[in-house]
Design a protein around this motif. Sequence first.
Motif, short mmCIF file in Angstrom:
data_model
loop_
_atom_site.label_atom_id
_atom_site.label_comp_id
_atom_site.label_asym_id
_atom_site.label_seq_id
_atom_site.Cartn_x
_atom_site.Cartn_y
_atom_site.Cartn_z
N THR A 185 -7.87 2.33 2.50
CA THR A 185 -7.66 3.08 1.26
C THR A 185 -9.01 3.25 0.59
OG1 THR A 185 -7.38 1.17 -0.18
CG2 THR A 185 -5.45 1.93 0.99
N ALA A 186 -9.01 3.85 -0.58
CA ALA A 186 -10.27 4.04 -1.30
C ALA A 186 -10.79 2.71 -1.84
CB ALA A 186 -10.09 5.03 -2.43
N ALA A 187 -9.94 1.67 -1.83
CA ALA A 187 -10.38 0.36 -2.29
C ALA A 187 -10.75 -0.50 -1.09
CB ALA A 187 -9.27 -0.31 -3.10
N ALA A 188 -11.94 -1.08 -1.15
CA ALA A 188 -12.37 -1.91 -0.02
C ALA A 188 -11.52 -3.16 0.10
CB ALA A 188 -13.83 -2.29 -0.21
N ALA A 189 -10.93 -3.61 -1.02
CA ALA A 189 -10.23 -4.88 -1.03
C ALA A 189 -8.85 -4.79 -0.41
CB ALA A 189 -10.12 -5.40 -2.46
N SER A 190 -8.32 -3.58 -0.22
CA SER A 190 -6.95 -3.47 0.30
C SER A 190 -6.82 -4.23 1.61
CB SER A 190 -6.58 -2.01 0.50
OG SER A 190 -6.49 -1.36 -0.73
N HIS B 217 -5.88 -3.51 -6.49
CA HIS B 217 -7.06 -2.94 -5.83
C HIS B 217 -7.36 -1.55 -6.36
CE1 HIS B 217 -5.56 -5.65 -2.38
NE2 HIS B 217 -6.40 -6.31 -3.15
N THR B 218 -8.58 -1.35 -6.80
CA THR B 218 -9.02 -0.03 -7.23
C THR B 218 -10.27 0.33 -6.45
OG1 THR B 218 -10.59 -0.71 -8.92
CG2 THR B 218 -8.28 -0.66 -9.55
N VAL B 219 -10.81 1.49 -6.70
CA VAL B 219 -12.06 1.85 -6.03
C VAL B 219 -13.15 0.87 -6.45
CG1 VAL B 219 -11.48 4.28 -5.86
CG2 VAL B 219 -12.73 3.45 -7.83
N HIS C 92 -10.53 4.74 -12.86
CA HIS C 92 -9.67 3.91 -12.03
C HIS C 92 -9.38 2.56 -12.66
CE1 HIS C 92 -9.68 6.37 -8.24
NE2 HIS C 92 -10.52 7.01 -9.01
N LEU D 110 -7.32 10.99 -5.46
CA LEU D 110 -7.97 9.69 -5.32
C LEU D 110 -7.55 8.78 -6.46
CD1 LEU D 110 -9.87 8.37 -3.42
CD2 LEU D 110 -11.75 9.02 -4.92
N GLN E 238 -4.86 1.61 -5.84
CA GLN E 238 -4.83 1.87 -4.40
C GLN E 238 -3.80 1.00 -3.71
OE1 GLN E 238 -6.62 4.32 -2.91
NE2 GLN E 238 -7.14 4.87 -5.00
N SER E 239 -3.74 -0.27 -4.08
CA SER E 239 -2.75 -1.17 -3.52
C SER E 239 -2.72 -2.41 -4.42
CB SER E 239 -3.08 -1.55 -2.07
OG SER E 239 -4.40 -2.03 -1.98
N ARG F 102 -1.84 6.66 -0.61
CA ARG F 102 -3.21 6.21 -0.88
C ARG F 102 -4.02 5.98 0.39
NH1 ARG F 102 -0.45 6.11 -5.10
NH2 ARG F 102 -1.31 5.47 -7.09
N VAL G 144 0.85 -1.20 0.00
CA VAL G 144 0.00 0.00 0.00
C VAL G 144 0.88 1.24 0.00
CG1 VAL G 144 -1.89 1.18 1.14
CG2 VAL G 144 -1.62 -1.26 1.46
#
Lengths: 167, 554
Positions: free
Chosen positions: A132-137, B507-509, B358, A167, B486-487, A108, A104
């Motif tokens: 982060t803005a991604a739920a999956a992180s 990983h994206t939004v 994204h 973002l 994002q990661s 972000r 990460v």
Amino acid sequence: MSEPEDAPATTHVIDDGWRRVSPKYVVVEVVGSVVGVAIVGIVGGVLWSIFELWWIAAIAGGIILVSLISIAFEPRRVRSIAYRLREDDLLFRRGILYQRRVAVPYGRMQLVDITRGPVARWLGLADLKLVTAAAASGVAVPGLPLAEAEELRDRLVALAETRRAGL
Amino acid sequence: MSAPSEGARAALSTDLADGEWHRLHPLTPLLRGGIFLIAIIGFVIANLRERVVDLFLIAVSPGTPIDADDFDGDPVSLLVRSGNVGWGLLAILVLLLLLLGGFFLSWRLHTFRITSEAVEVRSGIVFRSHRSARLDRIQGISITKSLIPRLVGAAKLEVSVAGQSASVQLSYLQGRLADALRADILRLASGVKAAKARAAAPEGAVTDAPEPAPLAAAAAAPGDPAETPAGTTAGNGHGDGLVQRRVDEFLAPELDPDLAPPESVVHIPLGRVIGSSVLGGSTLALLIFAGVIVWGLTSGSAWVLFSFVPAVIGVVTYVWSRITKSLRYSIAGTPDGVRVGYGLLSTQNDTLPPGRIHAIQVGQPLLWRPFGWWTVRINVAGQTVSASGDAQRRSLVLPVGTIADVRRVLGLLLPDASDDVLDRLTTTGMVGTGGDDAFIGAPKAAAWLRPFSWRRTGYAIADGVVLFRGGVVWRSLVLVPLARTQSVALHLGPLRRMLGLALVRVHTVMGPITPTLPVVARDDAESCVEQVAAGAIEWARLDVSDHWGGARAD
């Protein structure tokens, strides 16, 4: 942590390798599993004594057995949880059978969360979660000593601020 | 801050974005609550129908005997019999006045303003609400013209920012103002960034105003003749040309031809719209559902109806929304971002400022392959994963198009990517069969996990874009701009480890696309993760799309 001076410490990171979480975190996991085993045992026992169906006992017994085996592997699993601060991103890894590694970038991070359960609080531990803005992180570093968790949180927030991206 | 923003304002094409509070279209309450009112009136009339028919009969032939007992419980009869007609009329009058007063008040109190920092809306009579969206957080602006508002020349403007259902609605505005206002908001948004960048720079540079001007002028010039001449006030609409103008507006092409260079515009022929909908995967589902329902009807199992009819309705709505989106569809690159417009009777167009995309997925259902049709979806911030119609529509950028169309759309969505990436990599990514090409593929062991598609599965990284290719039956190519990731994660399950494989996920939004590389050799996976992680930092640092206005001016 790495640099005595305040100003450079917030903008520069010295990569000092993987850092494991506190070994005491094993206790948190084991207590959780034991509570689960106890609940399954009680519910299974009550049901079995009422209905006297053999398969209820078998299912409950199976769940308890699997939980006990996984408790045996708990120290090994906790040892596999580690994080590493690099120049511009944070690495996180966990798992022995199903391994997962996440990178990460500091820029972000949207927020850093510290949560403490009852057992963890008793042991002086805390869980640190990065959002982060991604739920999956889904980067959650469990079982950090509270002081380390708070220091890490402040550091991450400062790092995120200097490397802020849109973002 | 004031000097540059005033400079930017000088170039604006409406006077709505002047930082003062403005009111919406005067018909707004009627358009928003009007359906409800019409429903009530309709209900009342339907219930009084017999009475109205009788009144008509009396008027035509006064001798007709009326049996008053027919309407015994009727409130009108009660009123007449007790001699309170006057009170009844008064009550209706008061009710109407209250309604009108309410409408007027809600219109008076519903105001918006656009400052150089945010779009703000105040509304509500009893419970006041105040919503504001920061300009530098804008993820997209859409303008919707539903049929009835469109007939009276009104449009809804919606500013969406990142976050679940976080949007500021300006409903309703004058149709032709909405387009100009959108351009103004986006111009201010880009100007804000430019001003910020300058404020951060050594002082002295702050005083010069004309920096955002080139972009502003470029964007404002085409639309100006139609929009500026004093038509900005609501009261101006009463001239002789009112009807003429409504008709002109209604028949005008959905996309203003001056707005975008024609070579960047993609349209869809009608035949392809119908063909692609018929051959899409949902038709198959529809046929299966229909078969099940027919079977259920003939065999008399009622539960089948209850469980499958809703599913059919869902599929039909989906197909219908797809078709309506494809009708009069156009995508074009404008100075303020990518503009997607569509709709026959109700029109809608969305503008995505640069750098808001994204992830992009280019996909092809099996039945489309003989025709060479593809579809393009995107992930943007602030949309939900739920299959709600609106989110679906927003994420679908190109409902159906040829490879050449896809190439043009990708060029718009990834303005910074080089032609090499767009031509060579995306073409191999779309139609390549794998093996020895630009993509790093999976080893043969992957056939255990992906028996058909392992050969096509692979990744490539170039120009700040990571490409994941996969699928044989349902071909798909996912492109993720590294500046927006994002990661990145590497997963190693027991099975994959045994086969020397790994799974990589970027990983994206949240959105319809989850960029995943299901099988790849372990070493390649490591290097992929490493490159994505490093690239994410590097490209985010270089990324200037956040303040696209400033970037252009420099």
